[in-house]
Write a protein that holds these residues in place. Structure first.
Motif, short mmCIF file in Angstrom:
data_model
loop_
_atom_site.label_atom_id
_atom_site.label_comp_id
_atom_site.label_asym_id
_atom_site.label_seq_id
_atom_site.Cartn_x
_atom_site.Cartn_y
_atom_site.Cartn_z
N UNK A 26 49.26 54.43 71.30
CA UNK A 26 50.18 53.80 72.41
C UNK A 26 49.59 54.45 73.35
N UNK A 27 49.28 55.30 73.35
CA UNK A 27 48.77 56.12 75.15
C UNK A 27 47.47 55.59 75.32
N UNK A 28 47.06 55.08 74.53
CA UNK A 28 45.27 54.35 74.64
C UNK A 28 45.46 53.11 75.72
N UNK A 29 47.00 52.34 75.12
CA UNK A 29 46.97 50.55 74.80
C UNK A 29 47.11 50.74 76.55
N UNK A 30 48.66 51.90 76.67
CA UNK A 30 49.62 52.21 78.25
C UNK A 30 47.98 52.48 79.16
N UNK A 31 47.16 53.69 78.95
CA UNK A 31 45.98 53.39 79.99
C UNK A 31 45.31 52.10 80.63
N UNK A 32 44.92 51.58 78.76
CA UNK A 32 44.18 50.42 79.20
C UNK A 32 44.59 49.34 80.21
N UNK A 33 45.78 49.03 79.81
CA UNK A 33 46.88 48.11 80.29
C UNK A 33 46.82 48.37 81.98
N UNK A 34 47.71 49.75 81.67
CA UNK A 34 47.20 49.34 83.37
C UNK A 34 46.54 50.20 84.54
N UNK A 35 45.77 50.83 83.50
CA UNK A 35 44.47 51.36 84.38
C UNK A 35 42.99 50.24 84.40
N UNK A 39 44.34 45.58 87.01
CA UNK A 39 43.46 45.92 88.24
C UNK A 39 42.40 44.80 88.66
N UNK A 40 42.39 44.72 87.07
CA UNK A 40 41.52 43.51 86.86
C UNK A 40 42.61 41.98 87.31
N UNK A 41 44.24 41.33 87.04
CA UNK A 41 43.78 40.98 87.11
C UNK A 41 44.31 41.02 89.01
N UNK A 42 45.20 41.75 89.51
CA UNK A 42 45.49 41.98 90.67
C UNK A 42 43.60 41.71 91.46
N UNK A 43 42.50 41.71 91.27
CA UNK A 43 41.39 41.76 91.53
C UNK A 43 41.22 39.50 91.77
N UNK A 44 41.47 39.20 90.70
CA UNK A 44 41.45 38.31 90.11
C UNK A 44 42.10 37.17 91.16
N UNK A 45 43.39 37.71 91.64
CA UNK A 45 44.43 36.90 91.78
C UNK A 45 44.07 36.87 93.50
N UNK A 46 43.43 38.14 93.88
CA UNK A 46 43.50 38.07 95.15
C UNK A 46 41.95 37.03 95.96
N UNK A 47 40.99 37.14 94.96
CA UNK A 47 40.41 36.29 95.21
C UNK A 47 40.58 34.35 95.18
N UNK A 48 41.15 34.33 94.31
CA UNK A 48 41.76 32.85 94.09
C UNK A 48 43.04 32.76 95.23
#
Length: 60
Positions: A26-35, A39-48
């Motif tokens: 669970x800790x690794x999943x939260x770290x991946x999701x929020x870390x 950030x990748x989705x935000x970068x993608x959305x800003x590009x589009x």
């Protein structure tokens, strides 16, 4: 000289192993999701968004 059977070790250790595995998972999943993922989705959305704004300016 026979070896005495080990009884109860698996059951006692099973709960510890399961709780540690689930906790770390669970800790690794939260770290991946929020870390990483958000950030990748935000970068993608800003590009589009930037791409759409450029297209809108070119059509004017």
């Amino acid at each position: 000289m026979p070896i005495a059977p080990i009884t109860g070790k698996l059951r006692k250790r099973l709960w510890l192993d399961l709780s540690v595995a689930l906790g770390l998972g669970v800790a690794a999943a939260y770290g991946f999701w929020y870390g990483i993922h958000l950030k990748a989705v935000q970068r993608q959305e800003s590009f589009y968004l930037r791409l759409e704004r450029n297209r809108a300016q070119e059509q004017e």
